[in-house]
Each structure stands twice: as C-alpha cells, then as structure tokens.
Design a protein around this motif. Structure first.
Motif, PDB file in Angstrom:
ATOM      1  N   ALA A  69       0.707  -1.109   0.150  1.00 24.48           N
ATOM      2  CA  ALA A  69       0.021  -0.244  -0.017  1.00 24.48           C
ATOM      3  C   ALA A  69       0.753   1.344  -0.049  1.00 24.48           C
ATOM      4  O   ALA A  69       0.675   2.226  -0.576  1.00 24.48           O
ATOM      5  N   LEU A  89      -6.755   2.826   1.837  1.00 24.24           N
ATOM      6  CA  LEU A  89      -6.614   1.676   1.481  1.00 24.24           C
ATOM      7  C   LEU A  89      -7.438   1.038   0.490  1.00 24.24           C
ATOM      8  O   LEU A  89      -7.118   0.387  -0.371  1.00 24.24           O
ATOM      9  N   LEU A 100      -5.302  -5.610  -3.543  1.00 22.77           N
ATOM     10  CA  LEU A 100      -4.235  -5.222  -2.223  1.00 22.77           C
ATOM     11  C   LEU A 100      -4.574  -6.495  -1.355  1.00 22.77           C
ATOM     12  O   LEU A 100      -5.229  -6.467  -0.412  1.00 22.77           O
TER      13      LEU A 100
END
Ligand SMILES: Cc1cc2nc3c(=O)[nH]c(=O)nc-3n(C[C@H](O)[C@H](O)[C@H](O)COP(=O)(O)OP(=O)(O)OC[C@H]3O[C@@H](n4cnc5c(N)ncnc54)[C@H](O)[C@@H]3O)c2cc1C
Lengths: 764, 266
Positions: free
Chosen positions: A551, A586, A601
């Motif tokens: 991230a 995120l 992710l």
C-alpha cells in the motif's frame, strides 16, 4: 516507511465475537438444518466387553418414519479412524471403526445407526434395535497385566520411553531417594455445546459438506475425503459457533463418518446432535494415569535424577491422538527444574472404557501433579522449605535457551526463554506469602483446617510446523483475514484482528476474520496446543505487513511522496511529516490495484517454526477443609503466568480463569467412575459433577511479560492451558498444609469421602 | 380425569422438574399427562385453623420470603434455598416434591419433621394422611395411582419454637447427601419437644426418636448435642451410592445433626 505502532496489541479490547452471540445471532450446530434432512441416532453398546452375535433391526425398521438402519456391514468400506499426531508405528490394529464389527469394547460404543424423519422417531427406533451378545470379562484397571486385545495383540499397544543421563548411577550415589505412588482420575473436557454434525451432499456440484466442524477442520476434511474415496476438493467442512472445545470437540469420531457416508448413500442431508448422556459416554475421556515415581537427591535437596514409570488408562481404542497424552506426560514432567538424569516409561494400556484423547493441558495436568508432589515430598523428607527447595532446582534465566534433550510432538524441547525464579519472587510478593502463612497459622491454631499450596510449572504452546494466512483489502477499504485456524470460543477473531490491525494500520473492529472454512483456504492446522495466537497470529502479521508495504509503495507513487515518509493510520496512507496533508485510503489503493497481476491489495504468508515455545507459571491455592464432612473449599486461587506478550490481557485472564475452574473440577469434583462390570456410573450432570459458579473461588491472575519468545517477533506465547496445568498439584499441596500431613494427597480427585478417610487417619 | 386415566398410565404434571427429566431419560413414559398448572383452587397458600395450607400448585419460590410470620415461615425460607437452583424453584412445587418422594427432598424432610397432614383426593373421596404414614420407601408413598395430592398442612410452630437446618451436598443446589432439621423449645434451660428429622441418608426422611430422647429434658450443652448427633448417626439405616458409603453417610448425619442442633440452640 514508518514502523507500525502497537495500538491494539497489548490492550484488552472487547471481543469481536460477542455481537452475534449476545444478540441471539449465534449459530451452533443444532441451529443448522436443511430441508429434507434425516436425523441420526446411534445405537450404543450396553456392554463393556462382549462378542456381537447378531444385531436385530427388523422391529426398529418397521417403525413409521425410519428410513434406514446401518450396522457394521453397511460401513465395511470405511477404514478405521487414523492418527493425527504420532510417530509411533504398529498401532493401526488398535484404531476404532465407525461401527463395531464383532466385539464391543466399551459401554457407549456405536453398534448401529438409525436414520429417521425426526430425532424422536430415530430415538424410539434405536431403542428397538436388539444387540445379541456373549459377554466377556472386562479389563478395567490399567495396572493389571496386559490382556489379549485381539489375535496376537496385547492390550498394551505402546510403551513410551524418554530420558537422558545416567539415572541408575544417580540413584546409586544419591543422598536420599524419595518415592511416591500417585494417581490422577479419569475426567475430561465437557463443553457446554455437545457435538453436532450435519452432512449434506450437494449433488449439483458433487460436494460433500459437513457442518459442525471444530478444532481441526482441514485435517478432518482430508481424512473424510480419503476414507470415503473422494477427491479433496469435493469435501468441504464448515465451522459455525462452537460452544467450547477443550481438546475433545472436533476430533474425528465415528459419528463424523456416519453422517457423511449416510448423506452420500441416502441422498438426504443427515443431522446428528449428541445428547448429554451420549457425550459423557462417547466423546473422548482423558487424564487417567497411575505413576510410580522416584527422585534421587543430594543432601541439599538438589535433584540428581527422576525415574517415573506410569500407566495411562487409554480406554478401549486408540483414537486420533494415539499416545499423545502419554508422550506429553513423559516429555513435560521435568518442568522448570534442572534434572541431570531422567527416565520415563509410559505404558499405554487399553481398558474397556470410553477411549481417551487430549484434554486442555494434556500430560501437563498429570505430570505437574506428579512432579510437584515429588518436590514437596523431597522438601518434607529433607526438612527444607518447599519454596526454597524449588529455588535450588529451578533452571535460571542465564541458562536460557535450555535444551531439555527430550522430544515431543515432532519437536525438540528447547525452553526458549524464562525467568522462573523471577516469577516466583513476583508471586510471593504479590501474595505477601509470609503474611498469608502467618494468617493461616493463626487460623490453624484456632483449630481450623486451612492451608496454602504453591507449585510451579512449564507449559508448551505455539506448536508448528506452519500456518498460513491471507490478508486482503477490498475497494471499500474492508479488511479480511482468511486463516486456517479454528475457533472454539477462545477469541480467535479478536486476537487475529488486533495483530492485523497494528501490522496494517487499521482499526481492529472492522476486520473480518475467517476461520474453520475449508473452502476459503487450502491449508489450516486448526486450534489445539495453544497454537493459534502464536502461529496464525504471526502468519497474519507477516501477511498484513506485506499488504502495508504494498500500500505504501503504491501510495508513494500516487502521492508523489518518498515511501519512508509514509505511514498507514486508521486505514489511510498519510505523510508522517504532514499528517493533515494529502492522504489516500487503503480502499482507493485497492481499487487501483484491482486490475493488477496481484489481483488487488492482498498478500498471503506462511509462518514456519520447528519449535514450540514455553510459557511458565506459578499456581497457589488456599483451601479450608470441613472436618465433619471432608469437604474441601478453595478459598482463593492465584495464577501467575508469563506469556511473553499478551495480545489481549482480558482474554488471557479469561483463558487462565476458565482453566483453573476445569482444573478444580478434576482435582475435587469430576470423575468418570465405573462399576466392577464396566458400567459407567457418571452419565448425567447429577453424577458427573462439574464445578459451577457457586463453587468457583475468586481467582487472581498475575500476567507477566518478562520472557518474550525469541521465536517470533512479537514475543508471543500461548495462553490456552496454563490455567489448568497445575491446579491438581496446587490443591494437593494446600490440602497437605491444611491437614498438617505432608504427602496426604496421593490421588485426584480429592472427594469429600476420600478426605474423610484421610481425616480418620489423622484422628487415629 | 385422574380417576379415568390413572389405570392407563396417566400421571399428574405439576412443576415438571422431576417428571420431565425422567421422561427425557426415557425412564418414565406416561401415556397421559394431566396438567394441573393454572387450577386456581390449587394455588392457595394460607393459614387456617392453626396450620399452613399449601396447595398443589404452590411453587418452591413461594417460600423465598416468609409465607407467614414466626418460626415456621423462617424455617421454610431457610430450607427453600437449598432446593435445586432458582429456575427450578420457580416451577417445582411443594406438593410435587412430596408426591415424588425423593429420599433427599427437603420438603419431605420438613413434612416428616414438623408432622404434616397430607390431603389426597380422588373420585373415591378425600382422605388425610399423616406424614409419618405417608412415605413408604425410595420414591414411594401412600398415594394411590388415582389420587391427587391436593394440599399439605403444616402445623404453625409456636412463637418460642427454635429450629436449625443443615445440609451437605457436593455442590450448591445438588440433592442432599445428608441433612438434618431440628425443632425444639427451651424451657428453664432444658430442651422441650425436640424433633430431629434426617433426610437424604435413608430411603425416606423421618424423625429419629433415639436422637430426640437424647435431648428431651436436657440442657443444650456440647455433650448433649454430641450425644444426640451420635445417636442419629447410629440409628439410621444408611443408603449407599456413588457419593457415599454407609460409614461416610453416618459421619455426615452426625455432622449435620450436630450443626442443626447447634443452630437451633444458638
Ligand atoms: C437439577 C435439579 C435439581 C434438583 N434439586 C432438588 C433438591 O435439591 N431438592 C429437592 O427437593 N428437589 C430437587 N429437584 C426436584 C424439584 O424440587 C422438583 O420440582 C420436585 O421434586 C417435584 O416437583 P414438581 O412440581 O416439579 O413435580 P413433577 O415433576 O411435575 O412431578 C413429579 C412426580 O410427582 C407426581 N405429582 C406431582 N404433583 C402431584 C400431585 N399434586 N398429586 C399427585 N402426584 C403428583 C407426578 O405425577 C410425578 O410423578 C431438583 C430438580 C432438578 C431438575
């Protein structure tokens, strides 16, 4: 990139599990039903030992609503149930089959299974199944010479031998030899929720589904697939809420195979919910052992050698654990002490009683009782204060890590870290031991029977060899951790979420933790051996750290900022030099990665370790004895426990207090007793006495973090069993002190009747 | 209805706290259940003609607070807290306990000790049975199959009656392994009208004349109480079960009797 901060790990945050449980949304095995399901009732042996001549099912089959009745012939294609954790060979002939074939070996053994439209009809029909037998003499005492189990096989499937050093030489040169005969009674974990299983064959996808799984879903899945001749991918296990495990729930039992085979064969979902009487007859028992132990000591009470021969009453078959309890007993007996020479010979003996498995602190409850009784006996013999004697023999912090030169569960025992004397000091200070002893002495002078006992132990936790976890963040920023762990109610979701939250930089409360679902992750070891927080926790931390790094890497590009100035805080990547400046969530990062080759992710990580780690502790009990009735009241109890690092102190405390209660059960109340014909006498809660809230003493817990495990970066050790391990030993020592009769307690449980017998000796 | 169905295995269902568990274990399989719950006439709990009348639907919980002023009310409130657990006491009935006649039932001990009158009714008529004639063995009574135990009358104890109760069980709420209820009066420093009932130790609770004889007319000192306790321990024909063999039951009866008497005399 900034170092992750510990915001959640180490705090007693509230349990994520509790919302559904407290709002009535809990889903336990009995809550699961499928349209068209059949109900299974198991017909169980009424004989401890008998040859089956015939099983008559016609009357039962004639009952309206009965769909099928199976006997051994119907499941002849299913092999016996295998072992999960053993390196011993030659044990196969002692395994249990789904239904008894020609012999009945314990009261409660499955002989037939009825499948009917309702649970009531199934139960009515089961009563009509007649089992014609020729009775045989039962073996009920593991100290009895082994008998024939089957042609050419004795009822002693294994003898576990462990040791090091020259034991005989040590005894030859000993100043004093102390010898004891000690026994621990047969008892076990009795979860509030009994076992329950619902199997369904989805013929559209050809998937066999089993609900009600617990403890070790992945291993059971592989076994069921193999035993029923199916591809692994066509068998899936699902764990719902589990009302307690304690080692006994979730093992692979005959009933698991019966429901699965029936769902396939009968083409209907099959549900089985164990009733309490069945539970007390059919689910693993544990603990029953007799020890003949002796110690060689020098004039100062330093242990030169310990020599222990013991007998485990294993019950009628070797179940999934084979000889685990015997093995752990032998391996863990030396505990926190320096023992230059050691020999343990553990006989695994079969008897005509319910088969045994592991129960919370297997082998440690037993061996701690034996070792600490032995240490107290040495102290008495040499007239040395028992605490001083312990100090002289404790392994020191400087000696850590300490190689025990013993192995168990496929690992070498290397005590990884610990300051045993340090924890003893802390405990004595916490209790104000001299003042406590003075108060008790005053009460004894006033003719009360009161006393305190203090004992020490070493636990083993975090069993490997590996665990896998997958952490992912979706486009909305929601975080999911998929694990191969299992939850038996101990707070897995909370603890894993806490670890993930800190490693990733999000709030723990929003994290979804998946466990016990074999279709979500290919590998899982499950929940036993106090391993989940350590093993699954560390796998989760590594995976979450990878997600965080990814991230930050992506954010560095998007925010045009150097990665080392970025941090993840509350689910957003922010600049450490400008916390109010531009940031990115995120979720946004996950969206930009959606089309990337990593598929979003997310990250998957293994944690591997060849070693267990070794928390340790001190238990202290104060008891009062009623002279007239023999009743023992535990007035107060203390557990001091070094856990390395407590992820959630509230949960650690809960684990320890619960363990103490179960330990008190086995020390004072609980025992599976049998009559001389092998008829079990404790098959209801009126006869199998679990301690209740009214019997629970105040339990004080002292959690220390002096010895983080060097085997994982957070320093984690497990908390599941240390509350139970030393209770028998502590209660025994306290009773001795109350009576002023060192060595009075040689057998658990100490029932009021046995206590009265001891008191009669006192007044003679 | 009971008259009609008793012959065909019909049973009264009162609080269900003994009958339903036995049915769950498939030890009892009555063909018909006659539910007496909700019959207002059976819910009566009042004092009439010098006795406390307890109707068939009066629950254990009715005694959580004294049902009447004086020693009897206090005695019943002391004893009730030893019966099972709170939820069970909300359902289970006083009369059901007597009809069920478990050897360790506290209410059976109370009935035997204070001298209850038990009223049974059937289509054949009404009769009154003295507690001393009511219990016949483990879970057997003088009730006929077609008789309803309609009410129990306990004599109101005089103001100066003292009582002491002591019970031993493995865990709080378990059935007693032994228990003693004692009532007595003190006149001029001597024990008068002693009654010593023992329960949980024999097939059914009963008064122990040997213990009472050891007390009557004597001063309530340590030696006298001990002698009475020893007398009770010797007099019983002890039950033997997984919790207690004969010797241990005698020990317990001795301890319970000593303590109950000490409480009564305190
Ligand atoms: C876990 C547990 C612990 C317990 N512990 C104790 C204890 O410590 N001490 C104790 O005394 N009891 C104890 N009990 C039993 C409880 O007190 C019961 O309530 C009582 O024994 C029976 O009363 P009931 O109203 O529930 O009767 P039911 O269960 O309804 O009936 C019991 C029997 O009596 C018959 N019966 C009931 N009422 C009448 C009537 N009016 N006329 C004729 N026949 C009748 C029924 O037909 C049945 O055969 C316990 C019960 C449980 C479940």
């Amino acid at each position: 990139m900034a170092q992750p901060k510990q915001k959640f790990v180490g705090r007693s945050v509230l349990r994520l599990e509790d919302r559904p449980l407290l709002t009535g949304a809990g889903r336990f095995a009995a809550d699961i039903s499928f349209p068209g399901q059949l109900h299974m009732r198991v017909v169980r042996s009424a004989h401890a030992h008998a040859r089956i001549l015939a099983v008559h099912t016609a009357d039962a089959a004639a009952l309206p609503g009965v769909h099928a009745i199976w006997t051994a012939a119907d499941v002849a294609h299913i092999p016996p149930i295998d072992f999960r954790l053993t390196k011993l060979v030659g044990l196969e002939p002692y395994r249990q089959r789904a239904l008894a074939t020609d012999r009945l070996r314990y009261v409660g053994e499955p002989v037939a299974a009825v499948f009917a439209e309702s649970a009531y009809v199934a139960e009515d029909a089961a009563e009509l199944v007649q089992v014609e037998v020729e009775e045989l003499a039962p073996v009920l005492d593991a100290l009895q010479e082994p008998q024939a189990f089957a042609d050419g096989l004795r009822s002693e499937p294994a003898v576990v031998r462990k040791g090091f050093g020259d034991v005989d030489a040590a005894f030859r040169k000993a100043h004093t030899v102390v010898e004891l005969d000690l026994t621990v009674g047969r008892h076990s974990g009795v979860p509030m929720e009994t076992r329950g299983l619902i199997a369904r064959h989805d013929r559209t996808r050809d998937v066999l589904e089993l609900y009600g799984a617990a403890k070790v879903p992945h291993w059971n899945r592989a076994q069921i697939a193999r035993m029923l001749g199916r591809a692994l991918e066509s068998v899936q296990l699902y764990e719902g809420h589990v009302g307690g495990g304690f080692g006994v729930r979730g093992e692979l039992y005959p009933e698991d195979l019966l429901v699965c085979a029936a769902a396939l064969k009968l083409a209907r979902p099959v549900k089985w919910i164990e009733d309490r009487r069945e539970h007390l007859l059919a689910t693993n028992h544990s603990r029953q052992q007799s020890h003949r132990v002796r110690a060689a000591v020098d004039a100062d009470g330093r242990i030169l050698a310990i020599d222990d021969e013991f007998f485990t009453d294993q019950g009628a078959y070797l179940r999934t654990h084979a000889a685990t309890v015997t093995d752990l007993t032998a391996a863990m007996l030396p505990g926190p002490y320096r023992v230059p020479a050691y020999r343990a010979v553990g006989h695994v003996r079969l008897t005509n009683k319910t088969p045994c498995g592991t129960y919370r602190a297997p082998g440690r409850f037993e061996s701690t009782f034996v070792r600490e009784r032995l240490v107290d006996a040495i102290a008495t013999r040499l007239d040395i204060d028992p605490i001083e004697l312990r100090r002289r023999n404790l392994i020191t912090a400087a000696e850590m890590p300490y190689l025990r030169t013993l192995g168990t569960l496929g690992t070498e025992i290397e005590l990884d870290s610990g300051d045993y004397a340090g924890l003893l000091d802390k405990t004595m200070a916490h209790l104000d031991w001299p003042a406590l002893q003075r108060r008790l002495a005053q009460r004894r002078a006033a003719d009360e029977l009161v006393g305190a006992g203090l004992v020490m132990f070493v636990e083993k936790t975090g069993l490997g060899p590996r665990d896998l976890a997958r952490v992912s963040v979706d486009g909305d920023g929601a975080v999911e951790v998929v694990t191969g762990a299992a939850s038996v109610g101990q707070g897995v979701e909370t603890v894993i979420a806490q670890i993930c939250a800190d490693a990733l930089g999000v709030d723990y409360a929003g994290i979804r933790v998946v466990h016990g679902q074999t279709d979500r992750i290919a590998f899982g070891m499950g929940a036993f051996a106090s391993r989940v927080t350590v093993m699954t926790g560390e796998a989760t931390r590594i995976a979450a750290a990878k997600v965080r790094a990814r991230a930050v890497e992506v954010a560095a590009e998007l925010l045009q900022a150097p990665p080392d100035l970025l941090d993840v805080v509350d689910g957003r990547v922010v600049r450490t030099d400008a916390p109010e400046g531009p940031s990115i969530s995120l979720g946004e990062i996950a969206r930009t990665l959606a089309a990337s080759p990593d598929g979003g992710l997310c990250a998957e990580s293994w944690f591997q370790t060849d070693h267990m780690n070794y928390p340790y502790g001190v238990h202290a009990a104060v008891v009062a004895i009623d002279r007239g009735t023999g009743a023992v009241t535990v007035e107060c109890y203390l557990v001091a426990y070094d856990i390395g690092k407590a992820v959630n102190p509230m949960l650690v405390e809960g684990q320890l207090v619960g363990g103490v209660l179960q330990g008190l059960g086995g020390s004072l109340y609980e025992e599976f007793r049998y009559d001389e014909r092998g008829e079990p006498l404790c098959v209801t809660f009126a006869d199998y006495l679990l301690p209740t809230a009214r019997e629970a003493p105040p339990v004080d817990v002292l959690i220390s973090e002096d010895a983080p495990s060097p085997l994982n970066p957070l320093g984690l050790k497990g908390a599941g069993e240390g509350g139970a391990s030393a209770v028998g030993a502590a209660v025994a020592a306290a009773i001795d002190a109350a009576l002023g009769m060192p060595g009075a307690v040689t057998a658990l449980p100490v029932t009021p009747r046995k206590m009265r017998e001891i008191l009669r000796q006192e007044t003679l | 209805m009971l008259g009609e169905y008793a012959a065909e295995d019909g049973r009264i269902l009162a609080g269900g706290q003994s009958l339903v568990p036995t049915m769950a274990f498939r030890l009892a399989k009555p063909a018909h259940l006659i539910d007496i719950n909700g019959i207002a006439a059976l819910e009566k709990l009042n004092v009439e003609n010098g006795s406390l009348s307890i109707g068939a639907c009066v629950r254990h919980a009715a005694f959580h607070r004294p049902a009447l002023a004086g020693p009897l009310g206090a005695l019943l409130t002391t004893v009730v807290h030893h019966i099972a657990h709170y939820p069970i006491r909300l359902r289970g009935t006083f009369c059901g306990s007597l009809a069920h006649a478990d050897p360790a039932s506290e209410w059976c001990l109370v009935a035997a000790t204070v001298g209850a009158d038990i009223t049974a009714i059937s289509t054949r008529g009404t009769r009154t049975i003295a507690a001393a004639d009511f219990f016949a063995g483990i879970m057997t009574t003088a009730l006929a199959e077609d008789e309803l135990l309609a009410r129990v009358n306990l004599p109101v104890l005089s103001r100066d009656t003292r009582f002491g109760f002591c019970e031993f069980s493995r865990r709080a709420g378990d059935y007693a392994i032994a228990m003693t209820l004692a009532t007595l009066r003190l006149e001029g420093g001597a024990i008068v009208d002693p009654r010593v009932g023992v329960g949980g130790a024999e097939a059914f609770p009963r008064r122990i004349p040997e213990a009472e004889a050891a007390l009557a007319g004597r001063a309530p000192n340590e030696a006298v109480l001990r002698a009475a306790a020893d007398a009770a321990a010797h007099a019983i024909d002890p039950l033997e079960d997984i919790q207690a063999d004969a010797a241990y039951r005698r020990d317990l009866v001795r301890a319970m009797t000593r303590r109950a008497l000490a409480r009564a005399c305190a």
